[in-house]
Scaffold this active site. Structure first.
Site, PDB file in Angstrom:
ATOM      1  N   LYS A 177       4.149 -41.154  22.140  1.00 15.37           N
ATOM      2  CA  LYS A 177       2.865 -41.663  22.654  1.00 15.37           C
ATOM      3  C   LYS A 177       1.817 -40.609  22.280  1.00 15.37           C
ATOM      4  O   LYS A 177       1.664 -39.601  22.958  1.00 15.37           O
ATOM      5  CB  LYS A 177       2.951 -41.833  24.174  1.00 15.37           C
ATOM      6  N   GLY A 230       0.235 -31.055  26.419  1.00 19.23           N
ATOM      7  CA  GLY A 230      -1.101 -31.446  26.859  1.00 19.23           C
ATOM      8  C   GLY A 230      -1.604 -30.490  27.916  1.00 19.23           C
ATOM      9  O   GLY A 230      -1.142 -29.344  28.008  1.00 19.23           O
ATOM     10  N   THR A 232      -2.524 -28.740  31.588  1.00 14.93           N
ATOM     11  CA  THR A 232      -1.718 -28.388  32.759  1.00 14.93           C
ATOM     12  C   THR A 232      -1.865 -29.459  33.839  1.00 14.93           C
ATOM     13  O   THR A 232      -0.891 -29.820  34.503  1.00 14.93           O
ATOM     14  CB  THR A 232      -2.137 -26.996  33.259  1.00 14.93           C
ATOM     15  N   THR A 234      -2.399 -32.716  33.497  1.00 15.49           N
ATOM     16  CA  THR A 234      -1.567 -33.880  33.174  1.00 15.49           C
ATOM     17  C   THR A 234      -0.089 -33.510  33.253  1.00 15.49           C
ATOM     18  O   THR A 234       0.738 -34.333  33.656  1.00 15.49           O
ATOM     19  CB  THR A 234      -1.924 -34.436  31.780  1.00 15.49           C
ATOM     20  N   GLY A 235       0.223 -32.279  32.885  1.00 21.34           N
ATOM     21  CA  GLY A 235       1.612 -31.816  32.995  1.00 21.34           C
ATOM     22  C   GLY A 235       2.126 -31.936  34.423  1.00 21.34           C
ATOM     23  O   GLY A 235       3.286 -32.306  34.655  1.00 21.34           O
ATOM     24  N   GLU A 252       4.665 -28.241  27.351  1.00 22.67           N
ATOM     25  CA  GLU A 252       3.857 -27.268  26.619  1.00 22.67           C
ATOM     26  C   GLU A 252       2.426 -27.507  27.050  1.00 22.67           C
ATOM     27  O   GLU A 252       1.837 -28.539  26.705  1.00 22.67           O
ATOM     28  CB  GLU A 252       3.952 -27.497  25.107  1.00 22.67           C
ATOM     29  N   CYS A 287      -4.617 -24.462  22.026  1.00 23.12           N
ATOM     30  CA  CYS A 287      -3.992 -23.974  23.262  1.00 23.12           C
ATOM     31  C   CYS A 287      -3.928 -22.451  23.275  1.00 23.12           C
ATOM     32  O   CYS A 287      -3.919 -21.842  24.334  1.00 23.12           O
ATOM     33  CB  CYS A 287      -2.607 -24.582  23.425  1.00 23.12           C
ATOM     34  N   GLU A 394      -9.581 -23.457  31.482  1.00 22.76           N
ATOM     35  CA  GLU A 394      -9.494 -23.675  30.034  1.00 22.76           C
ATOM     36  C   GLU A 394     -10.686 -24.541  29.599  1.00 22.76           C
ATOM     37  O   GLU A 394     -10.811 -25.686  30.026  1.00 22.76           O
ATOM     38  CB  GLU A 394      -8.176 -24.380  29.700  1.00 22.76           C
TER      39      GLU A 394
END
Ligand code: NAD
Length: 491
Positions: A177, A230, A232, A234-235, A252, A287, A394
């Protein structure tokens, strides 16, 4: 919607397919701000078809010998090399990464990453455990089955090649995706998969939003493992979702990497390195951007002046132009986010050392065709307090913060005063200090006298809120394998 826009389709079971619901999403050229292509707005039903295709393909792919899997990956790498120019141009158009990077680094690097992972296909051996007596006990590694791969928009093709080839080398089949904001290059590259001899269904790609297609992939009961790259935030959401089926998860995530400049450093090399690691490298949408520059107070003025010289010399403009050093921010929402930090810095008390302009004013040369693009000038703030939001969050754009320090201990304390732990580095001519910096910086990768260097053979991965795995290198293969123990008694 203009009928003439190119439309990129999903890739399921070896065939090109629009979304079942018929929906499309716009993909914007960030250099012009104009919609240039359409991608499928897929939902759970498309994901279900892709997972079913991957399930059907798994027994055949897994039954191939490692040598045969490697041979197919070599053919894929060759096909990528043959189509590199078109793919590089598509990605550059889609997310604004300068052509010099997509053509010069991502595409050749991606093909080499596939080759590297092909060489790992037979490196899945476990160990023999000696218990004495007659039992024969050994471990070995098996593929998971169907793995889900969720990608970000900043370097989609490079990550697609790296993750998918690792998963395939280990014997899995894959559903990818990609990010809805920039997935045209990945969708365009799918035609090469079966041409190269990969079985239909071994690799499936479903475009769509994170909320619909991404969540459906994480929640699908037949997806045995999810590999997420992606942010953090969304992680965290993906971690919550994976708890539903206790699905194995690799992450990651983001970073706020400290780059320490000691007073004994080669300041020209450090300024070149910092400019490459926060400005020219994807316009800071990386990143591992050097977003916090920790500079010893005795060289603070000198270093920031040299960085300003580099920043002023950079050409901001059309990604495909040969002289361009920095392209635009990849899409409107991210552009607004970066602009919000440009406003926030001075409000928080930071000084603007250079930069800060955006929109057409940030372009090196006026160009009416680019006046609606998402441009941000290379920017440096100076701040005393690492607790500011511009130092902790970030930004993911060409915006760095310089923080002065006086002692080595202070530098390490500030470097580690972050929730992230992806990467960090130091510039020094003192070898003993270099070794101390490697030990002291709490991050997955520490660079000395260089920054933002990645290579398919070199392990790379985050700590703390930056992730939980090594990608790249031999160890990354384990991310795609699950351990089995065989305990055999003679009977
Ligand atoms: P993002 O988290 O917004 O999106 C990443 C992917 O997740 C996209 O495909 C998106 O559609 C999907 N997604 C969004 N919500 C989801 C949900 N609820 N469930 C499932 N999937 C969902 O990140 P981004 O803005 O695309 O990428 C930038 C971020 O990625 C930065 O934080 C950057 O540091 C990080 N990144 C990390 C690495 C690394 O190697 N550590 C590499 C590249 C980018």
């Amino acid at each position: 919607m203009t009928a003439a826009l190119p439309a990129y389709s999903n890739h399921i079971g070896g065939a090109s397919r629009p979304a079942i619901g018929g929906g499309w999403l716009d993909s914007t050229d960030p250099a012009t701000g104009r919609v240039w292509a359409r991608v499928p707005d897929s939902g759970p039903e498309d994901v279900a078809e892709a997972v079913a295709a991957a399930r059907r393909a798994f027994p055949e792919w897994r039954a191939h010998s490692p040598a045969r899997r490697a041979a197919a990956l070599h053919r894929w790498a060759q096909a990528v090399g043959e189509h590199a120019e078109d793919l590089a141009r598509t990605e550059s158009r889609d997310n604004g990464r300068v052509l010099r990077e997509t053509r010069g680094a991502d595409l050749p690097g991606g093909a080499l990453h596939i080759e590297y992972n092909a060489s790992l296909a037979d490196k899945t051996a476990g160990e023999t455990v000696d218990l004495g007596g007659t039992a024969s006990v050994s471990t070995f590694y098996e593929p998971y089955g169907v793995v889900g791969v969720i990608l970000p928009w900043n370097a989609p093709l490079a990550m697609f090649f790296a993750k998918v080839s690792g998963a395939l080398a280990a014997g899995n089949t894959v559903v990818v995706k990609p990010a809805e904001q920039a997935c045209c290059s990945v969708l365009a590259g799918c035609a090469l998969l079966e041409e190269a001899g990969l079985p239909p269904g071994a690799v499936n790609v479903v475009a769509g939003t994170g909320e619909r297609a991404g969540e459906a992939l994480v929640l699908h009961p037949d997806v045995a493992k999810v590999h997420f790259t992606g942010s953090t935030a969304t992680g965290r959401r993906v971690t919550e979702l994976s708890a539903e089926g206790l699905t194995d998860l690799s992450l990651e995530l983001g970073g706020k990497s400290p780059c320490i400049v000691f007073d004994d450093a080669d300041l020209d090399a450090a300024a070149d390195g910092a400019a490459g690691a926060i400005y020219t490298g994807g316009a800071g949408q990386s990143c591992v951007a050097a977003s916090r520059l920790l500079v010893q107070d005795s060289v603070f003025e000198e270093f920031t002046a040299r960085l300003r010289d580099r920043a002023r010399a950079l050409r901001v403009g059309a990604p495909a132009s040969p002289g361009t050093d920095m392209g635009p921010i990849a899409f409107a929402e991210q552009y607004r986010k970066v602009l919000s930090y440009l406003e926030l810095g001075p409000k928080e008390g930071a000084e603007t050392v250079f930069g800060g302009r955006h929109g057409p004013d940030a372009l090196s040369e006026p160009d009416p065709d680019l006046s609606e693009g998402y441009w941000v000038e290379p920017t440096l703030f100076a701040a005393e307090d690492n607790g500011l939001r511009i130092c902790q969050e970030e930004i993911f754009g060409p915006v760095a913060v310089a923080l002065p320090f006086s002692t080595e201990e202070e530098a390490y304390a500030v470097a580690n005063d972050t929730g992230y732990g992806l990467a960090g580095g130091a510039w020094t001519r003192d070898l003993a200090r270099a070794r101390r910096a490697v030990a002291a910086i709490d991050a997955g990768t520490v660079w000395i006298n260089t920054f933002r260097r990645l290579h398919w053979a070199v392990p790379f991965g985050g700590r703390k809120q930056s992730g939980n795995l090594p990608s790249n290198g031999r160890d990354a293969l384990r991310e795609w394998l699950t351990l089995k123990t065989a305990w055999i008694e003679p009977g």
